[in-house]
Design an enzyme around this catalytic site. Structure first.
Site, mmCIF file in Angstrom:
data_model
loop_
_atom_site.group_PDB
_atom_site.id
_atom_site.type_symbol
_atom_site.label_atom_id
_atom_site.label_comp_id
_atom_site.label_asym_id
_atom_site.label_seq_id
_atom_site.Cartn_x
_atom_site.Cartn_y
_atom_site.Cartn_z
ATOM 1 N N HIS A 180 0.851 -1.190 0.000
ATOM 2 C CA HIS A 180 0.000 0.000 0.000
ATOM 3 C C HIS A 180 0.885 1.238 0.000
ATOM 4 C CE1 HIS A 180 -1.617 3.222 2.740
ATOM 5 N NE2 HIS A 180 -2.534 3.235 1.797
ATOM 6 N N ASN A 230 0.436 5.782 -0.137
ATOM 7 C CA ASN A 230 -0.439 6.949 -0.190
ATOM 8 C C ASN A 230 0.384 8.198 0.100
ATOM 9 O OD1 ASN A 230 -2.114 9.105 1.312
ATOM 10 N ND2 ASN A 230 -3.683 7.870 0.333
ATOM 11 N N HIS A 237 12.248 -1.731 3.588
ATOM 12 C CA HIS A 237 12.599 -0.713 4.585
ATOM 13 C C HIS A 237 13.814 0.105 4.153
ATOM 14 C CE1 HIS A 237 9.830 -1.202 7.960
ATOM 15 N NE2 HIS A 237 9.813 -2.497 7.691
ATOM 16 N N HIS A 292 -8.194 -4.452 17.813
ATOM 17 C CA HIS A 292 -9.094 -5.538 18.218
ATOM 18 C C HIS A 292 -8.443 -6.911 18.041
ATOM 19 C CE1 HIS A 292 -9.729 -5.166 13.894
ATOM 20 N NE2 HIS A 292 -10.290 -6.363 13.883
#
EC number: 1.3.3.3
Length: 342
Positions: free
Chosen positions: A112, A114, A146, A176
């Site tokens: 991902h 952004n 990384h 959660h």
């Protein structure tokens, strides 16, 4: 140099992010070799629009989405006002490029990216980052991802990565489930050159403590523009070597099932915790584009437990926890001994 944005700040960031979308799409089409992106332009009723590009059923990517948006409006969503109350009452502008890739092969991680820019009256900031979500653990893949992003940050300031790496671990965390979404990468938000680098709320976090130790960096608009440019430009070098190394590895039906099971965690994070998803839905964004990040297939299984000592077990116990991937020699030794190094 002034910390204020240049007069052409909106045009400049828009062009940077459009170019990033173009470069990534060209690179991914070359890597996949089979499928092409289809583009859908859209307009937002309240102002602005974007270009959504999706690649489906390629030789490597089950689904890949790379979105660009440039939106503006009069009423700010509550999620922004709560963070920056001084922006209230001002017309706002936001532009960003986001990407999520879901490969078919379970040995190639989901990834991902952004990068975004926001203005409202006297308020402006840059945000962004990239993170990797492996389904099968290989330390060398993690290290390459990384390393490239660390180098990109350090071109602007040697202290940025010290905060952005743990901030990423903090942000992409499923509270959660008490586990990370993946192995992290970099994450930053609300960067306007003022104050300390870390803008989060967790004063117990490593990112907060590193930020306190570093102090103020006094970055200006151009520094932060360069940061987005460098980090966006680092993506293909961080990810393409992983694809090339893993694409010809054969996988079993069981390994594919585990990939789909772990994709379920990706869905959970994006729908429950992700601020970008929440912002998009609150501002009447384009739902298809906002939910483009979700995988085409995922599964859930009640009470799943990986077999002890299996790769699935190591993924769950080690590669969903924040680690010093680059420098931890004990971790390196463990990965070599258990065939999850390279």
């Amino acid at each position: 140099m002034s910390k204020e944005p240049p007069k052409n700040s909106r045009e400049k960031t828009k062009n940077l992010l459009l170019k990033l979308q173009d470069n990534i799409c060209k690179g991914l089409e070359n890597i996949d070799g089979k499928a092409k992106f289809t583009e859908e332009s859209w307009l937002r009723e309240e102002g602005g629009g974007g270009k959504s590009r999706v690649l489906k059923n390629g030789s490597i990517f089950e689904q890949a989405g790379v979105n660009f948006s440039e939106v503006h409006g009069k009423e700010l969503p509550q999620s922004i006002i709560s963070q920056r109350p001084e922006a209230k009452g001002h017309k706002w502008f936001a532009t960003g490029t986001s990407m999520v890739l879901h490969p078919k092969n379970p040995f190639i991680p989901t990834v991902h990216l952004n990068y975004r820019y926001f203005e409202a009256g006297p308020v402006w900031w840059f945000g962004g980052g990239a993170d990797l979500t492996p389904y099968y653990p290989y330390l060398t893949d993690v290290r390459n991802f990384h390393k490239e992003h660390c180098n990109a940050c350090e071109k602007v300031n040697k202290n940025l990565h010290k905060v952005f790496k743990p901030w990423c671990d903090e942000y992409f965390f499923l509270k959660h489930r008490n586990e990370s979404r993946g192995i992290g990468g970099i994450f930053y938000d609300y960067q306007d050159g003022s104050g300390r680098i870390y803008k989060g709320n967790n004063k117990e976090s490593k990112a907060y403590k590193e930020s306190i130790n570093i102090g103020e960096l006094n970055l200006n608009w151009n520094n932060l523009f360069s940061l987005a440019e460098n980090c966006g430009g680092a993506f293909l070098d961080s990810y393409q070597p992983i694809i090339e190394k893993r694409v010809n590895q054969n996988y079993t039906k069981e390994q594919r099932e585990f990939q789909l099971y772990r994709r379920g965690r990706y869905v959970e994070f994006n729908l429950v915790w992700d601020r970008g998803t929440i912002f998009g839905l609150q501002t009447n964004g384009r739902t298809e584009s906002i939910l483009m990040s979700l995988p085409p297939l995922a599964r859930w299984e009640y009470g799943y437990k990986a077999k002890k000592g299996s790769r699935e077990d190591y993924l769950t116990k080690i590669f969903t926890k924040p680690q010093d991937w680059q420098n931890d020699k004990i971790l390196e030794k463990f990965c070599k001994e258990n065939n999850i190094f390279d």
